[in-house]
Design a protein around this motif. Structure first.
Motif, PDB file in Angstrom:
ATOM      1  N   ALA A 142      21.499  -8.120  72.168  1.00 31.49           N
ATOM      2  CA  ALA A 142      21.357  -6.872  72.929  1.00 31.49           C
ATOM      3  C   ALA A 142      22.336  -5.814  72.430  1.00 31.49           C
ATOM      4  O   ALA A 142      21.989  -4.632  72.303  1.00 31.49           O
ATOM      5  CB  ALA A 142      21.575  -7.143  74.415  1.00 31.49           C
ATOM      6  N   ILE A 143      23.565  -6.241  72.134  1.00 34.12           N
ATOM      7  CA  ILE A 143      24.570  -5.291  71.630  1.00 34.12           C
ATOM      8  C   ILE A 143      24.150  -4.731  70.275  1.00 34.12           C
ATOM      9  O   ILE A 143      24.249  -3.525  70.023  1.00 34.12           O
ATOM     10  CB  ILE A 143      25.956  -5.968  71.537  1.00 34.12           C
ATOM     11  CG1 ILE A 143      26.509  -6.229  72.947  1.00 34.12           C
ATOM     12  CG2 ILE A 143      26.929  -5.109  70.742  1.00 34.12           C
ATOM     13  CD1 ILE A 143      27.766  -7.069  72.972  1.00 34.12           C
ATOM     14  N   LYS A 144      23.665  -5.616  69.387  1.00 32.83           N
ATOM     15  CA  LYS A 144      23.204  -5.157  68.070  1.00 32.83           C
ATOM     16  C   LYS A 144      22.078  -4.140  68.213  1.00 32.83           C
ATOM     17  O   LYS A 144      22.075  -3.087  67.565  1.00 32.83           O
ATOM     18  CB  LYS A 144      22.713  -6.347  67.243  1.00 32.83           C
ATOM     19  CG  LYS A 144      23.814  -7.207  66.659  1.00 32.83           C
ATOM     20  CD  LYS A 144      23.201  -8.347  65.848  1.00 32.83           C
ATOM     21  CE  LYS A 144      24.287  -9.284  65.302  1.00 32.83           C
ATOM     22  NZ  LYS A 144      23.678 -10.434  64.573  1.00 32.83           N
ATOM     23  N   LYS A 148      26.856 -20.420  78.471  1.00 34.99           N
ATOM     24  CA  LYS A 148      27.609 -19.390  77.732  1.00 34.99           C
ATOM     25  C   LYS A 148      27.012 -19.178  76.339  1.00 34.99           C
ATOM     26  O   LYS A 148      26.907 -18.043  75.860  1.00 34.99           O
ATOM     27  CB  LYS A 148      29.082 -19.794  77.624  1.00 34.99           C
ATOM     28  CG  LYS A 148      29.981 -18.724  77.010  1.00 34.99           C
ATOM     29  CD  LYS A 148      31.440 -19.164  77.011  1.00 34.99           C
ATOM     30  CE  LYS A 148      32.349 -18.047  76.522  1.00 34.99           C
ATOM     31  NZ  LYS A 148      32.002 -17.566  75.168  1.00 34.99           N
ATOM     32  N   THR A 149      26.602 -20.272  75.701  1.00 39.28           N
ATOM     33  CA  THR A 149      26.004 -20.158  74.368  1.00 39.28           C
ATOM     34  C   THR A 149      24.728 -19.334  74.415  1.00 39.28           C
ATOM     35  O   THR A 149      24.535 -18.416  73.603  1.00 39.28           O
ATOM     36  CB  THR A 149      25.679 -21.561  73.805  1.00 39.28           C
ATOM     37  OG1 THR A 149      26.891 -22.322  73.730  1.00 39.28           O
ATOM     38  CG2 THR A 149      25.056 -21.464  72.422  1.00 39.28           C
ATOM     39  N   ALA A 150      23.854 -19.656  75.382  1.00 37.72           N
ATOM     40  CA  ALA A 150      22.588 -18.914  75.512  1.00 37.72           C
ATOM     41  C   ALA A 150      22.841 -17.467  75.914  1.00 37.72           C
ATOM     42  O   ALA A 150      22.218 -16.538  75.385  1.00 37.72           O
ATOM     43  CB  ALA A 150      21.688 -19.596  76.541  1.00 37.72           C
ATOM     44  N   ASN A 151      23.777 -17.278  76.843  1.00 37.76           N
ATOM     45  CA  ASN A 151      24.085 -15.928  77.332  1.00 37.76           C
ATOM     46  C   ASN A 151      24.726 -15.081  76.234  1.00 37.76           C
ATOM     47  O   ASN A 151      24.395 -13.901  76.058  1.00 37.76           O
ATOM     48  CB  ASN A 151      25.011 -16.035  78.543  1.00 37.76           C
ATOM     49  CG  ASN A 151      25.082 -14.744  79.334  1.00 37.76           C
ATOM     50  OD1 ASN A 151      24.156 -13.943  79.291  1.00 37.76           O
ATOM     51  ND2 ASN A 151      26.174 -14.532  80.036  1.00 37.76           N
ATOM     52  N   ASP A 152      25.655 -15.682  75.484  1.00 45.86           N
ATOM     53  CA  ASP A 152      26.319 -14.949  74.395  1.00 45.86           C
ATOM     54  C   ASP A 152      25.327 -14.568  73.304  1.00 45.86           C
ATOM     55  O   ASP A 152      25.420 -13.482  72.714  1.00 45.86           O
ATOM     56  CB  ASP A 152      27.450 -15.801  73.790  1.00 45.86           C
ATOM     57  CG  ASP A 152      28.657 -15.911  74.712  1.00 45.86           C
ATOM     58  OD1 ASP A 152      28.674 -15.177  75.719  1.00 45.86           O
ATOM     59  OD2 ASP A 152      29.550 -16.727  74.437  1.00 45.86           O
ATOM     60  N   ASP A 153      24.386 -15.478  73.039  1.00 43.21           N
ATOM     61  CA  ASP A 153      23.372 -15.192  72.018  1.00 43.21           C
ATOM     62  C   ASP A 153      22.529 -13.987  72.426  1.00 43.21           C
ATOM     63  O   ASP A 153      22.262 -13.088  71.620  1.00 43.21           O
ATOM     64  CB  ASP A 153      22.491 -16.425  71.831  1.00 43.21           C
ATOM     65  CG  ASP A 153      21.575 -16.306  70.622  1.00 43.21           C
ATOM     66  OD1 ASP A 153      21.920 -15.539  69.697  1.00 43.21           O
ATOM     67  OD2 ASP A 153      20.534 -16.970  70.590  1.00 43.21           O
ATOM     68  N   LEU A 154      22.109 -13.962  73.716  1.00 41.87           N
ATOM     69  CA  LEU A 154      21.341 -12.823  74.224  1.00 41.87           C
ATOM     70  C   LEU A 154      22.178 -11.548  74.193  1.00 41.87           C
ATOM     71  O   LEU A 154      21.708 -10.485  73.759  1.00 41.87           O
ATOM     72  CB  LEU A 154      20.874 -13.113  75.655  1.00 41.87           C
ATOM     73  CG  LEU A 154      20.190 -11.952  76.400  1.00 41.87           C
ATOM     74  CD1 LEU A 154      18.905 -11.529  75.696  1.00 41.87           C
ATOM     75  CD2 LEU A 154      19.896 -12.343  77.845  1.00 41.87           C
ATOM     76  N   THR A 155      23.440 -11.662  74.633  1.00 40.53           N
ATOM     77  CA  THR A 155      24.321 -10.495  74.675  1.00 40.53           C
ATOM     78  C   THR A 155      24.555  -9.928  73.283  1.00 40.53           C
ATOM     79  O   THR A 155      24.518  -8.704  73.075  1.00 40.53           O
ATOM     80  CB  THR A 155      25.672 -10.884  75.315  1.00 40.53           C
ATOM     81  OG1 THR A 155      25.435 -11.439  76.607  1.00 40.53           O
ATOM     82  CG2 THR A 155      26.576  -9.669  75.439  1.00 40.53           C
ATOM     83  N   GLU A 156      24.792 -10.822  72.320  1.00 41.81           N
ATOM     84  CA  GLU A 156      25.047 -10.380  70.949  1.00 41.81           C
ATOM     85  C   GLU A 156      23.843  -9.628  70.372  1.00 41.81           C
ATOM     86  O   GLU A 156      23.997  -8.570  69.748  1.00 41.81           O
ATOM     87  CB  GLU A 156      25.349 -11.605  70.075  1.00 41.81           C
ATOM     88  CG  GLU A 156      25.792 -11.257  68.668  1.00 41.81           C
ATOM     89  CD  GLU A 156      26.116 -12.503  67.854  1.00 41.81           C
ATOM     90  OE1 GLU A 156      26.035 -12.418  66.621  1.00 41.81           O
ATOM     91  OE2 GLU A 156      26.435 -13.553  68.448  1.00 41.81           O
TER      92      GLU A 156
END
Length: 573
Positions: free
Chosen positions: A229-231, A219-227
């Motif tokens: 990507a969203i930016k 989740k940490t790695a995925n959230d970091d990528l998602t964040e």
């Protein structure tokens, strides 16, 4: 990225075809508004039906041309981008295949997979967009401006305001979005790494009840990528609405000031309609270029990562002057003052190693954990280059042999048995591609694998899952041994290859091996002294240094390290 694009030379003929078709399509596009203006001004307003029909036929021909040229250019550009990505993937794969284990470890499995899949896909998409737009957009822009000024120069000031506004908007977005797209690829590596570790280590994770911990790590790695990507996409999301706003205001300005020019007789209605279309084509070409600008930063990051792999200098190179070993010796291995250090390590793993393993003899290597046993045998097939000294096979330095020639002399059974997806027959033939059924059967017999293979529904044609997940550890080891045996090499290397076997099976396999390895040099890495007690030569490693060489009885008398290991192990047994 230019280094990557230089590889497109191979497809120059098809690219030329794409450019020609795109050019013809663009020219057809630029003629449509002019014809429409003529139909309105010279046909409809003057009630000249024949002129309307004549101009309409021309417009229809140009429209058909647009469709035909568009289809052909899209087809060719798709073929070029797909073939180019295929070429890149092949080059990456071939390069990685020639890496030493040191270079392989430098990148990591997860990163290499991402570079050969996701990164190549990014390049493929940007090549596709460039081929479709790099001719169309500039010609559309310049041609549209020329035709718009030709249609009515009095409204040109509107375009002179709109175009710089779009350029400024694109530059601002690229400045803030480019770095984010580059970091996304690195963070995608991290997600792939965590996912791969979870899939390959699922049994350990469940055994130690660490599922929640791994979920949190993913989740940490995925959230970091998602964040990230969203930016990045938030910034890029400004681009298209911004261009559309400029486009709409430009259209309003053209209609407003064009209507005034029509009222005073300086412009015709058809010309205003054509001018609006030209303005739309010009701004649409900027929209196309902005799409390219959105993709370029991410593709540039991918190109850099691909170049890192392709430009990595391989330490293991084929010698220019190939030498071949003395046929009379057939498998003698000699270490002469060999030292080895891993890249970036402070201390060498092996120091001043010298010994000889001769044909028809069993040479055993034993030592504590971390003493350098596996590293030592990985130097023989030249998985790594020695730091100092030299390794000779049949009196020839292995650096002077081709890797193919050297490795054909060796049958290696690794510490961790590795099987590939396919049948048992396919896995055995991995050792010798043209192995006959009799050779396969004989190898399975010696490896004590015939019994469990024959009990399987399809025998040697039984399918083995990826990584050998549908067979036990002991079965995997025996199949790995059979794969090495069918090769009938001059040098056998067993890296703690009997650890998963029970004592009875271990003894049977070792006894069977004696008959087929008597004309070869055999090198065994072992943890148990009982399994190498009858070896012709035992090498004792202690923290990367040879502590002693001799038979079991000699070492028991003369070597404290060996005696200590023997006293603890043999007493227990």
């Amino acid at each position: 990225m230019l280094k990557i694009f230089k590889k497109l030379k191979k497809f120059s003929v098809m690219i030329a075809g794409v450019l020609i078709f795109v050019l013809l399509q663009t020219l057809c596009d630029l003629n449509i508004p002019s014809l429409m203006a003529d139909i309105v001004n010279n046909g409809i307003l003057k009630n000249n039906v024949p002129y309307v029909i004549s101009a309409g036929i021309k417009m229809l021909i140009f429209t058909i041309g647009i469709v035909v040229f568009s289809v052909l250019s899209n087809l060719l550009s798709s073929v070029v981008s797909a073939k180019f990505s295929e070429k890149l993937r092949n080059e990456i794969f071939e390069k990685v295949e020639n890496f030493s284990l040191d270079e392989f470890n430098k990148f990591g499995t997860a990163s290499l997979i991402t570079r050969s899949t996701n990164d190549v896909t990014q390049i493929q998409m940007v090549v596709l967009v460039i081929l479709r737009m790099m001719v169309m957009a500039p010609i559309m822009t310049l041609g549209g401006i020329f035709m718009a000024i030709k249609t009515d120069a009095g409204l040109s000031w509107v375009l002179m305001i709109a175009l710089p506004a779009i350029v400024v908007l694109v530059l601002i977005v690229l400045k803030f979005g480019g770095k984010l797209f580059a970091s996304m690829q690195v963070k995608l590596d991290k997600v792939n790494l965590v996912m791969r570790e979870n899939l390959t280590g699922i049994r350990v994770i469940r055994a130690f009840d660490r599922i929640d911990y791994e979920k949190a790590r993913f989740k940490t790695a995925n959230d970091d990528l998602t964040e990230t990507a969203i930016k990045a996409n938030k910034i890029m999301a400004i681009l298209m609405p911004g261009i559309l706003i400029i486009l709409n205001f430009t259209t309003i300005a053209i209609v407003w000031f064009g209507a005034k020019r029509i009222n005073i007789g300086e412009m015709q209605i058809g010309s205003l309609m054509a001018y609006i279309q030209y303005a739309s084509l010009i701004l649409f070409s900027f929209v196309m270029m902005s799409m390219l600008f959105v993709m370029v930063p991410r593709a540039a990051a991918s190109a850099k990562r691909i170049n890192e792999v392709l430009e990595t200098e391989t330490t293991i190179k084929e010698p220019l002057d190939l030498k071949y070993s003395n046929d009379e010796l057939k498998g003698e291995v000699e270490f002469r003052n060999v030292s080895f250090s891993y890249s970036g390590a402070d201390e060498p793993v092996l120091k001043n190693i010298s010994f000889k393993a001769s044909k028809g003899e069993v040479t055993a290597i034993i030592g504590g954990t971390g003493s350098g046993k596996s590293t030592l045998i990985n130097l023989i097939p030249r998985f790594y280059n020695v730091t100092e000294g030299e390794i000779l096979v049949d009196n020839v330095n292995i650096k002077d042999m081709s890797q193919h020639y050297l490795r054909n002399k060796i049958g290696i059974v690794p510490q961790k048995a590795v099987l590939f997806s396919g049948t048992i027959r396919d896995n055995i033939k991995y050792g010798k591609e043209d192995a006959t059924d009799d050779e396969i059967s004989n190898a399975l017999d010696i490896a004590e694998a015939t019994e469990f293979v024959s009990e399987m529904e399809s025998g040697v044609d039984t399918f083995i899952a990826q990584g050998g997940k549908n067979v036990s550890g002991g079965q995997k080891q025996r199949l790995s041994i059979a794969r090495a045996l069918v090769r009938k090499p001059e040098i056998y290397i067993f890296d703690d290859s009997f650890s998963a076997l029970d004592s009875k099976t271990d003894a049977k396999v070792r006894k069977s091996l004696l008959s087929v390895t008597k004309n070869s040099a055999v090198i065994i890495v072992a943890q148990k002294i009982s399994s190498i007690i009858n070896a012709d030569r035992i090498i004792v490693l202690d923290e990367g240094v040879i502590s002693g060489i001799g038979t079991h009885n000699e070492l028991m008398k003369n070597n404290d390290v060996y005696r200590e290991m023997a006293s603890s192990q043999l007493r227990e047994e």
